[in-house]
Every structure is written in C-alpha cells, then in structure tokens.
Design an enzyme around this catalytic site. Structure first.
Site, PDB file in Angstrom:
ATOM      1  CG  LEU A  11      -1.822  -1.203   1.416  1.00 44.36           C
ATOM      2  CD1 LEU A  11      -2.857  -0.933   2.515  1.00 44.36           C
ATOM      3  CD2 LEU A  11      -2.525  -1.594   0.127  1.00 44.36           C
ATOM      4  CB  ALA A  13      -2.709   4.953  -2.175  1.00 46.58           C
ATOM      5  CG  HIS A 411      49.406  14.306  -4.891  1.00 49.01           C
ATOM      6  ND1 HIS A 411      49.733  13.852  -3.628  1.00 49.01           N
ATOM      7  CD2 HIS A 411      50.325  13.754  -5.735  1.00 49.01           C
ATOM      8  CE1 HIS A 411      50.806  13.079  -3.709  1.00 49.01           C
ATOM      9  NE2 HIS A 411      51.170  13.003  -4.977  1.00 49.01           N
TER      10      HIS A 411
HETATM   11  C1  UD1 Z   1      -2.777   1.579  10.405  1.00 54.50           C
HETATM   12  C2  UD1 Z   1      -3.651   0.516  11.076  1.00 54.50           C
HETATM   13  C3  UD1 Z   1      -3.344   0.500  12.575  1.00 54.50           C
HETATM   14  C4  UD1 Z   1      -1.867   0.210  12.771  1.00 54.50           C
HETATM   15  C5  UD1 Z   1      -1.015   1.219  12.015  1.00 54.50           C
HETATM   16  C6  UD1 Z   1       0.420   0.767  12.039  1.00 54.50           C
HETATM   17  C7  UD1 Z   1      -5.710   0.400   9.799  1.00 54.50           C
HETATM   18  C8  UD1 Z   1      -7.138   0.781   9.746  1.00 54.50           C
HETATM   19  N1  UD1 Z   1      -5.020   0.823  10.851  1.00 54.50           N
HETATM   20  O1  UD1 Z   1      -3.166   2.843  10.922  1.00 54.50           O
HETATM   21  O2  UD1 Z   1      -4.101  -0.509  13.212  1.00 54.50           O
HETATM   22  O3  UD1 Z   1      -1.569   0.208  14.149  1.00 54.50           O
HETATM   23  O4  UD1 Z   1      -1.397   1.302  10.643  1.00 54.50           O
HETATM   24  O5  UD1 Z   1       1.257   1.743  11.483  1.00 54.50           O
HETATM   25  O6  UD1 Z   1      -5.248  -0.312   8.942  1.00 54.50           O
HETATM   26  N2  UD1 Z   1      -3.220   3.717   2.663  1.00 54.50           N
HETATM   27  C9  UD1 Z   1      -3.626   3.699   1.361  1.00 54.50           C
HETATM   28  N3  UD1 Z   1      -4.897   4.086   1.065  1.00 54.50           N
HETATM   29  C10 UD1 Z   1      -5.803   4.459   2.025  1.00 54.50           C
HETATM   30  C11 UD1 Z   1      -5.358   4.481   3.362  1.00 54.50           C
HETATM   31  C12 UD1 Z   1      -4.071   4.091   3.649  1.00 54.50           C
HETATM   32  O7  UD1 Z   1      -2.858   3.339   0.469  1.00 54.50           O
HETATM   33  O8  UD1 Z   1      -6.927   4.784   1.650  1.00 54.50           O
HETATM   34  C13 UD1 Z   1      -1.848   3.290   2.979  1.00 54.50           C
HETATM   35  C14 UD1 Z   1      -0.981   4.435   3.481  1.00 54.50           C
HETATM   36  O9  UD1 Z   1      -0.258   5.017   2.429  1.00 54.50           O
HETATM   37  C15 UD1 Z   1      -0.048   3.712   4.439  1.00 54.50           C
HETATM   38  C16 UD1 Z   1      -0.888   2.559   4.956  1.00 54.50           C
HETATM   39  O10 UD1 Z   1      -1.920   2.350   4.024  1.00 54.50           O
HETATM   40  O11 UD1 Z   1       1.080   3.180   3.766  1.00 54.50           O
HETATM   41  C17 UD1 Z   1      -1.444   2.795   6.350  1.00 54.50           C
HETATM   42  O12 UD1 Z   1      -2.291   3.913   6.369  1.00 54.50           O
HETATM   43  P1  UD1 Z   1      -2.290   4.929   7.574  1.00 54.50           P
HETATM   44  O13 UD1 Z   1      -3.275   5.979   7.272  1.00 54.50           O
HETATM   45  O14 UD1 Z   1      -0.895   5.318   7.893  1.00 54.50           O
HETATM   46  O15 UD1 Z   1      -2.886   4.005   8.746  1.00 54.50           O
HETATM   47  P2  UD1 Z   1      -2.722   4.254  10.287  1.00 54.50           P
HETATM   48  O16 UD1 Z   1      -3.754   5.215  10.729  1.00 54.50           O
HETATM   49  O17 UD1 Z   1      -1.318   4.522  10.617  1.00 54.50           O
END
Ligand code: UD1
Ligand code: MG
Length: 516
Positions: A11, A13, A411
């Site tokens: 992932l 995005a 050098h």
């Molecule tokens: C997520 C987890 C959380 C975990 C944490 C660890 C979920 C709902 N929550 O939260 O339980 O403890 O990661 O770091 O999964 N992304 C997409 N598209 C989207 C949303 C996210 O590609 O629509 C990708 C982001 O780029 C990222 C990853 O998914 O690489 C995680 O998304 P992020 O929003 O960081 O989730 P957290 O709130 O950190």
C-alpha cells in the site's frame, strides 16, 4: 518455503502530508534507497511472491519507482483514499489472480471498465463516473453485506495466490524473515495473521485484542475505550490472509467507524465470525515503525546504518570506526576491505577484496578493484571504475572514467570522461578539461604515460602509450606514443634583473629624502 504461491500487496497510496515535502512519502530515501524500494527488496529477498503496488492518483513517480525496483510489479491506482481495506481491494484483480493475465495483455491497458470500487489499471482515467460514485455512496456505512463487493460473496477465488501479504510502503525496516513467518502461520492453518509489536508510545496504533493465543479483534486507537487503549500489544500494519478466504473477508468490511473509512483491521473480527482462525506474531518495534515525519525518517536511517555496519563487520570488512561510516543499502564490499573513519558510500558502489578506502572519502556509483587505495579525501562519482591496484589520492575527483590496473593519481586532480591506461602516472593538479560549455569530450591517456603536475588536458585529446607531458602544460593536440609534449611558455632567465631593480629603488628613495 513450501510450494504455496504468494501475492504481496504494497500500500503506497498515502499522501504523506506530515513529511512537509512535495515528494510522495514512499519516495523518500533511507540508506540511498526509497522507502518503497526497501519494502520491495524485502519481498525480493523473501522470494516466491508476485507483487501488486497500490498507488494514489497522480502518483506516476511512485509507479515508476516500483517498476524500476521490481520490474514484475503490477500497479493499481486507488482513486480515492478511503482506508486500508479499500486500498487492498484496489488490487482485487490481482487477488483474484486476474492481474497477471491483464499485465501481459499490455494493449488492453486503460480500457478496462471495472465495477465501482474494483481495481483500475494504472493509466486509466482517475475520475469515477457518476453511476459509479452513486453506487459507492449507496454502499457506504453497511457494516454487514458486500460493502466493497464487486463479486458475489462466497464465489471461488482459487485462481488467486495461496497467501496474500499486505505491507505498508512506508515501513522500510521490515525483514524478509518476518514475511516468511507470517506465511508460515497461514501454512499452519490461520486465515489471518497479523504482526504485533509493543511501541514505547502506542498513541495512534490499533490495539490487538487477544484471548490466549488467539487474536479476536483489532480496535483502532480513535475507536478504542480507555481499557482497550491500555493494551500494549499494537498492530504493526503488516498482515497476511489465506488466499482461499481473503476476498470473502475483505468484501465484508464496512466503514461504520469514527473516520468512515474501510479498515483492514476489521478483517480479524470478521474472520472470527466466519469461524476462521486469526493469530498475531510479535516483532520488535524497529521493524514495523512506519515513517510519517522527517524525524522518523532520520531514526530509520540510524537503525538501517547500524544494520549495514553490523552486516559489513560480519562479512569480514574492517571498519576502524564503524559509527562514522555511512553506507547505502546496496553497498558491496569484498573480503578484507578496510574502511577508515568518516567515509560515505552513496548508492551503487562495489569495492573488491583487499581494497582500502581512507578517511573522508565519498563514493557513489563507483567500482573499486582489488587492492586499490582510495583517499583520504577522494571523491569517486558515478562511472568511476578503478581496476586492480589503482591509487586515487587526496582531493582527487574521478567521474565516468576507467582507471586501468596500477595507474596512480595521487593528488589534487579532476579526471572525468577519460581512460587512464595501466600503470600511468597522473601528476598533482592535472585536470581533464572535459566540458566546453556545450558538450562533454573524452580524454584518453595511454598505458604507462606520465602527466606532469599541473597540466590541463583539453578534451577531446589522446596521450599515447608511454608519452610524457611536461609540467604545467595545456595540451590541446594529441601526443604520439613515447613523445614528450610541452605546452607552456619557454622559461626566460634575466641575470641580475632583481639587483638592478633594488638599485633603482634605493636611488628613488634617496631622491625623495633630498627633496623633503
Ligand atoms: C494503520 C492501522 C493500525 C496500525 C497502524 C500501524 C488500519 C485501519 N489501521 O493505521 O491498526 O496500528 O497502521 O502503522 O489499517 N493507505 C492507502 N490508502 C488508504 C489508506 C491508507 O494506500 O486509503 C496506505 C498508506 O499510504 C499507508 C498505509 O496504508 O502506507 C497505512 O495507512 P495509515 O493511514 O498510515 O494508517 P494508520 O492510521 O497509521
Ligand atoms: Mg500510519
């Protein structure tokens, strides 16, 4: 690993707004390699996986990086950012085992019309049609039922991989062994396996709800009660699904939560409802810490450098002061190489057995042959190729140049777009003048040639084998083999000239005193 097939969905995005940078988050670098590149390298090292990378709309640079790091990667675009489960389902076609077929049919790209929230191949229009938007809205909020379904629940998914790994593109420290252990949990019969860790500060992380060895649910921080927030075991974000049941679970995920997002973490409770088994595997915090800020990027860099130094020492490299040496993720050092304090390796460096890299040298995209000596204070830029036994000394810069066996430039020199023949000696202060303000030109120095100090070799120019260039020359024409070339003004000596000058000065002084 067994003969089980595997699909990894990365992932990537996210916008990464907290990086305060126009560059997409996963393209920031640790040890000279992008965050995404590290994740893909871990997948490559774990072996046996097909890979799908989910990018945001307008993230062509991310897609290009994915293709460069892993040419077989399939790219999917998540047109709208609606949560981690929604992102995973952007790669629905890959989960169903359709994507490989689609990728090979290159000509069909961009013409596929998928259902509302199904995978859209990279390059197709990012805007959903009105009908699609309508149907997406209609589904929102239904926790039960085919929230993200584009396929009747329960239909066979056997064309897909046995194991589905979901990895975040911003966790560069993930180790290949961890990916293997998640797959082992699936091989042992789990339908869902989750990586857990105990962060020093668990704010923002999902909490893992366990009963004995079983994982029964994950609750996101924003939705957790005080009692749940007190749980120290958190979701690392890395998950694995048995391919057989993955879509049945994913299609049941809804968005009935505070953020109205489709949470991948709901998969655990859904699997339990379906009488399937979920397990958690615990790793250290380092491995799963995601990068959201520049400070976290710097911490990841420090951990990665520590790992690279340790690996170099274990491979028999002598690091006199390991904590001062900065590596790139792809630095390759041979046996019994010595690296003195304060050396920086940029990407693409290979150093062969027995070579010495002396203090304060900076190398990037360079090859250092056996037993060569580089530095102190040397700069090797991309395309510098040093054969066996070459010496490149202090304040010497080499770019796009082949330095053949035993040649020396000890050098204060610039050698760019050049060949220096075997055993040649390039004197102090020699410059290859490779650029005329419009184009770059080559300098060719023959075997055993001797270039006197402070010479300028104005390219294009050839110095023949065994030829000499007198010190201070500006060489604009080719020099034949074994010839001596002098390209400087002839020295003139004027006997007694200074004495006469002094005499004139003292005469002038006396005249001035007399007139006072
Ligand atoms: C997520 C987890 C959380 C975990 C944490 C660890 C979920 C709902 N929550 O939260 O339980 O403890 O990661 O770091 O999964 N992304 C997409 N598209 C989207 C949303 C996210 O590609 O629509 C990708 C982001 O780029 C990222 C990853 O998914 O690489 C995680 O998304 P992020 O929003 O960081 O989730 P957290 O709130 O950190
Ligand atoms: Mg995150």
């Amino acid at each position: 690993m067994s003969a089980r097939t595997c699909l990894a969905i990365v992932l990537a995005a996210g916008e990464g707004t907290r990086m305060l940078s126009p560059r997409p988050k996963v393209l920031h670098a640790v040890a000279g390699r992008s965050l995404l590149g590290h994740v893909l390298a871990a997948l490559r090292a774990a072996g046996g996986t097909q890979t799908a990378v989910v990018v945001g709309p307008d993230h062509e640079a991310v897609a290009a990086e994915a293709r460069a790091e892993l040419p077989g990667a399939q790219i999917f675009v998540q047109a709208e950012r609606r949560g981690t489960a929604h992102a995973v389902l952007a790669a629905r076609a890959a989960i169903e085992g359709r994507a490989a077929e689609r990728e090979s049919a290159r000509g069909r790209r961009g013409r596929l019309k998928g259902p509302a929230l199904a995978a859209r191949p990279a390059g197709s229009p990012a805007r959903a049609g009105a009908a699609e938007r309508e149907s997406a809205r209609g589904r929102r909020g239904h926790l039960k039922g085919p929230a993200l379904a584009a396929r009747p629940a329960g239909s066979p998914t056997r064309a897909g991989a046995d194991d589905i790994l979901v990895i975040f593109g911003d966790t560069p420290l993930i180790r290949p062994q961890t990916l293997q252990s998640l797959r082992s949990a699936l091989a042992d019969g789990a339908a869902v396996a989750v990586i857990g860790f105990r962060p020093a500060d668990s704010t923002g992380y999902g909490r893992l709800l366990t009963q004995g060895a079983e994982l029964v649910g994950i609750v996101e921080h924003a939705d957790a009660s005080d009692r749940e927030r007190a749980i120290t075991l958190c979701n690392g974000g890395l998950m694995a699904f048995a391919g057989r049941t993955a879509l049945d679970i994913l299609d049941r995920i809804g968005c009935d939560n505070r953020k109205r997002e489709f949470y991948l973490t709901d998969a655990v409770a859904i699997a339990r409802d379906m009488k399937l088994r979920a397990v958690a595997l615990e790793v250290t915090e380092d491995e799963v810490s995601g990068i959201n800020t520049k400070a976290q990027l710097a911490s990841a860099e420090a951990i990665m450098q520590q790992r690279l130094r340790q690996a170099a020492l274990e491979a028999g490299v002598t690091l006199v002061a390991p904590e001062t040496v900065h590596f790139a993720a792809d630095t390759r050092l041979g046996k019994d190489v010595t690296v003195e304090p304060y050396v920086v390796f940029g990407p693409g460096v290979v150093v062969e057995d027995g070579a010495t890299i002396r203090s304060f040298s900076h190398l990037q995209g360079a090859y250092v042959g056996k037993g060569a000596i580089v530095g102190p204070f040397a700069r090797l830029r991309p395309g510098a190729t040093l054969q066996e036994g070459v010496h490149i000394g202090n304040f010497v810069e080499v770019k796009e140049a082949l330095i053949e066996a035993g040649a020396k430039a000890n050098h204060l020199s610039y050698i760019g777009d050049a060949r220096v023949g075997a055993g040649a000696n390039v004197g102090a202060g020699t410059i290859t003048c490779n650029y005329d303000g419009v184009a770059k030109h080559r300098t060719d120095i023959g075997k055993g040639a001797f270039i006197g100090s402070n010479s300028a070799l104005v390219a294009p120019v050839r110095i023949g084998d065994g030829a000499y260039v007198g010190s201070g020359s500006v060489i604009t024409d080719d020099v034949p083999p074994d010839a001596l070339a002098l390209g400087r003004a002839r020295q003139v000596v004027k006997e007694g000239w200074v004495k006469r000058l002094r005499g004139l000065k003292s005469l002038g002084k006396r005249a001035a005193q007399a007139s006072d």
